[in-house]
Design an enzyme around this catalytic site. Structure first.
Site, PDB file in Angstrom:
ATOM      1  N   ASP A  30       0.836  -1.206   0.000  1.00 48.52           N
ATOM      2  CA  ASP A  30       0.000   0.000   0.000  1.00 48.52           C
ATOM      3  C   ASP A  30       0.874   1.261   0.000  1.00 48.52           C
ATOM      4  OD1 ASP A  30      -2.377   1.360  -0.010  1.00 48.52           O
ATOM      5  OD2 ASP A  30      -2.715   1.186   2.149  1.00 48.52           O
ATOM      6  N   HIS A  47       2.611   3.720  -8.932  1.00 47.37           N
ATOM      7  CA  HIS A  47       2.387   2.301  -9.236  1.00 47.37           C
ATOM      8  C   HIS A  47       3.587   1.717  -9.986  1.00 47.37           C
ATOM      9  CE1 HIS A  47      -1.513   2.454  -7.531  1.00 47.37           C
ATOM     10  NE2 HIS A  47      -2.060   3.192  -8.484  1.00 47.37           N
ATOM     11  N   LEU A 141      10.177 -21.012  -4.771  1.00 48.35           N
ATOM     12  CA  LEU A 141       9.243 -20.102  -4.106  1.00 48.35           C
ATOM     13  C   LEU A 141       7.885 -20.095  -4.819  1.00 48.35           C
ATOM     14  CD1 LEU A 141       8.911 -17.584  -2.098  1.00 48.35           C
ATOM     15  CD2 LEU A 141       9.480 -16.193  -4.092  1.00 48.35           C
TER      16      LEU A 141
END
Ligand code: IPE
Ligand code: IPE
Ligand code: MG
Length: 248
Positions: A30, A47, A141
């Site tokens: 965020d 962004h 992962l």
């Protein structure tokens, strides 16, 4: 292209991380908008910087030996943002996959998405599906990207799927619900990190967070560095997890 090396125990101890590594870490990325605003730039600039910040964090998660990293990239509520911002986010997502896929695949990372991909523009959807398909047999992962994800929608979907099975009430178990969530192949969630100072879940992993630890940082996502990430894990390692039991 970088090949990711796992840290040795000696290296981890030197970083102040000698404890048990969380197996599954989730991040609510965020603060991109605020980060851009502080720089008098449009939200899309934040962004972009946010997308760039992700590269190092995924690599670090691998190097630390974390098994699954789940990131919140776009919520079911984020459709309410201006269309230009939504489109900018989709463009960045596509760009991210195109740019990163070779390195992620070469390092054994398996890409998974959480959320309904149907509403996305065909190019964005195709790009995500191809990344999922290409990495599906990788055993490194698990990199799980929550896109068009909402935890309530996820739970509702699970309930609907289960209702179709025509089961006896007693056969509907917590395990069955978990198996019908997007996270069914991931280990139990250990840690949720949220950046940019907000202290809420915003419809993220409500079921999975039952016994997760929470770490909040004021740093906005584009500034979230490897160092910040390690600090969050140090904080996690200081916690005593009781799971309802008595722990001396
Ligand atoms: C997080 O940053 C990215 C997404 C939600 C897609 P925000 O865009 O929410 O940034 P703030 O919270 O407005 O600063
Ligand atoms: C949560 O952040 C969603 C993502 C990080 C993708 P938001 O910025 O959308 O959450 P709220 O609106 O502050 O709760
Ligand atoms: Mg936000």
């Amino acid at each position: 292209m970088k090949i990711y090396e796992r840290y040795t125990d000696v290296e981890l101890a030197a970083m102040g991380l000698p404890g048990e590594m969380p197996k599954h870490v989730a991040i609510i990325m965020d603060g991109n908008g605020r980060w851009a605003k502080q720089r008098l730039m449009p939200r899309s600039f934040g962004h972009r910087a946010g997308m760039e910040a992700l590269h190092d964090i995924v690599r670090e998660a691998h190097c630390l030996g974390i098994k699954a990293l789940t990131v919140y990239a776009f919520s079911t509520e984020n459709w309410q943002r201006p269309v230009q911002e939504v489109n900018a986010l989709f463009g960045l997502l596509t760009e991210y996959f195109e740019k990163e896929i070779d390195e992620l695949d070469a390092n054994g990372v398996r890409i998974v998405t959480l959320g309904d991909l149907e509403p996305f523009p065909p190019k964005v959807k195709a790009c995500m599906l191809s990344a999922i398909e290409r990495t599906k047999d990788n055993d490194g992962l698990h990199f799980c990207i929550a896109i068009n994800y909402g935890s309530r929608a996820e739970i509702l979907r699970a309930v609907r799927n289960i209702s179709k099975l025509g089961l006896d009430e007693k056969d509907i178990t917590e395990e069955l619900v978990s198996d019908n969530l997007y996270t069914r192949e991931q280990p139990e969630l250990d840690l949720i990190i949220r950046t940019a100072g907000e202290q809420r879940l915003s419809n993220f992993l409500l079921w999975q967070a039952a016994y997760a630890e929470f770490v909040f940082t004021d740093v906005c996502w584009p500034d979230f560095s490897i160092d910040e990430f390690r600090k969050c894990i140090v904080e996690y390692m200081k916690r005593t997890r009781r799971f309802g039991k008595v722990v001396e």
